[in-house]
Scaffold this active site. Sequence first.
Site, short mmCIF file in Angstrom:
data_model
loop_
_atom_site.label_atom_id
_atom_site.label_comp_id
_atom_site.label_asym_id
_atom_site.label_seq_id
_atom_site.Cartn_x
_atom_site.Cartn_y
_atom_site.Cartn_z
N TRP A 10 36.56 -11.92 37.95
CA TRP A 10 35.41 -11.36 37.22
C TRP A 10 34.16 -12.21 37.37
O TRP A 10 33.07 -11.79 36.99
CB TRP A 10 35.76 -11.23 35.73
CG TRP A 10 36.71 -10.13 35.39
CD1 TRP A 10 37.43 -9.35 36.27
CD2 TRP A 10 37.06 -9.66 34.07
NE1 TRP A 10 38.21 -8.44 35.58
CE2 TRP A 10 37.99 -8.61 34.23
CE3 TRP A 10 36.68 -10.04 32.79
CZ2 TRP A 10 38.54 -7.94 33.13
CZ3 TRP A 10 37.23 -9.36 31.71
CH2 TRP A 10 38.14 -8.32 31.88
N LYS A 11 34.32 -13.44 37.87
CA LYS A 11 33.18 -14.38 37.94
C LYS A 11 32.52 -14.47 36.56
O LYS A 11 33.22 -14.38 35.56
CB LYS A 11 32.22 -13.97 39.06
CG LYS A 11 32.98 -13.77 40.39
CD LYS A 11 32.12 -13.69 41.60
CE LYS A 11 33.00 -13.52 42.83
NZ LYS A 11 32.23 -13.51 44.08
N GLU A 97 32.22 -20.35 45.69
CA GLU A 97 31.08 -20.57 44.78
C GLU A 97 31.20 -21.92 44.08
O GLU A 97 30.21 -22.57 43.78
CB GLU A 97 30.97 -19.40 43.79
CG GLU A 97 30.41 -18.16 44.48
CD GLU A 97 30.90 -16.83 43.94
OE1 GLU A 97 31.41 -16.78 42.81
OE2 GLU A 97 30.76 -15.83 44.68
N GLU A 167 38.75 -16.18 52.15
CA GLU A 167 37.50 -15.56 51.72
C GLU A 167 36.36 -16.04 52.61
O GLU A 167 35.77 -17.09 52.34
CB GLU A 167 37.20 -15.92 50.26
CG GLU A 167 38.24 -15.42 49.28
CD GLU A 167 37.63 -15.12 47.91
OE1 GLU A 167 37.94 -14.06 47.38
OE2 GLU A 167 36.81 -15.90 47.42
N GLY A 173 30.22 -10.86 48.23
CA GLY A 173 29.08 -10.34 47.47
C GLY A 173 27.97 -9.81 48.36
O GLY A 173 26.87 -9.55 47.90
N SER A 212 34.16 -8.62 49.66
CA SER A 212 33.76 -7.21 49.66
C SER A 212 34.92 -6.25 49.90
O SER A 212 34.77 -5.27 50.64
CB SER A 212 32.62 -6.98 50.66
OG SER A 212 31.48 -7.75 50.29
N GLY A 233 36.03 -9.27 43.85
CA GLY A 233 34.89 -9.65 43.01
C GLY A 233 34.27 -8.44 42.34
O GLY A 233 34.82 -7.89 41.38
N GLY A 234 33.15 -7.99 42.88
CA GLY A 234 32.38 -6.90 42.26
C GLY A 234 33.20 -5.68 41.88
O GLY A 234 33.04 -5.13 40.77
P1 13P Z 1 33.12 -9.63 46.31
O1 13P Z 1 34.36 -8.73 46.27
O2 13P Z 1 32.13 -9.26 45.25
O3 13P Z 1 32.56 -9.77 47.67
O4 13P Z 1 33.64 -11.09 45.87
C1 13P Z 1 34.72 -11.64 46.53
C2 13P Z 1 35.15 -12.86 45.83
O5 13P Z 1 34.43 -13.84 45.78
C3 13P Z 1 36.44 -12.85 45.16
O6 13P Z 1 36.81 -14.10 44.72
#
Ligand code: 13P
Length: 251
Positions: A10-11, A97, A167, A173, A212, A233-234
Amino acid sequence: MRKRLVAGNWKMHGGIEQNRDLLSKIVAGTMEIDKATCAVCVPYPYLSQVHSFLKDTHISWGAQNISQYDKGAYTGEVSAMMLNDFSCRYVIVGHSERRTLYGEDNCTVARKFKAALDAGLVPILCVGETLDQREAGLMEQVVSEQLDAVIELVGVEVLADSVLAYEPIWAIGTGKTATPQQAQDAHIFIRKRIASQNPTIAAELQILYGGSVKANNAVELFAMSDIDGGLIGGAALLADDFVSICMAANN
Ligand code: 13P
């Protein structure tokens, strides 16, 4: 055969109300899933909420980071043992990140990985290269260094109790996804590197793809024989999309 895992990262997103709505839709939408594991990795303040919300469901949960230390004067940090108070199963370590924005180097990530294992958590170790590194032909070198730092500290055997996530930073993202073949090639490279030290562990290790993953590309990514699910992520913040991705992993 390796079971697939789809974990939502979820960040720094969420809120008590919106979590309740998202979690209830995820639980309801994934009821039929029996061949894959689904999990959410949430911000610390919501661990109590996910613990009580998910404890009698088929969805697992975890956090997105931990301290490399057990306890002490580390203002703002959270230890692996603390996550046990919320019955977490997973914790993400070494997300790009954390590496790029918070200066976590391979050595710190390795110590976090060890802290997670020592506390009985399943670390989801993230590895991956930047666009510049890929274009310079350095993907294998970068990923090897990230993996080797962990293996040197804890040994290859304990990878049996962990999950890896490839990743590529350029696909996080950005809406840019590695093609299924690019992802598969990286996963094969990672699996072979581990197999050179322990073929049994390499064969059983779950390697997730992250970058993504969306409802419209999950099927083709998960069709690759070395992609054992995704770190999302998103799309993990959108109930219908996350459920579709979990369903893709179940097929
Ligand atoms: P996205 O799916 O938003 O690209 O993010 C990937 C991610 O960083 C999962 O840890």
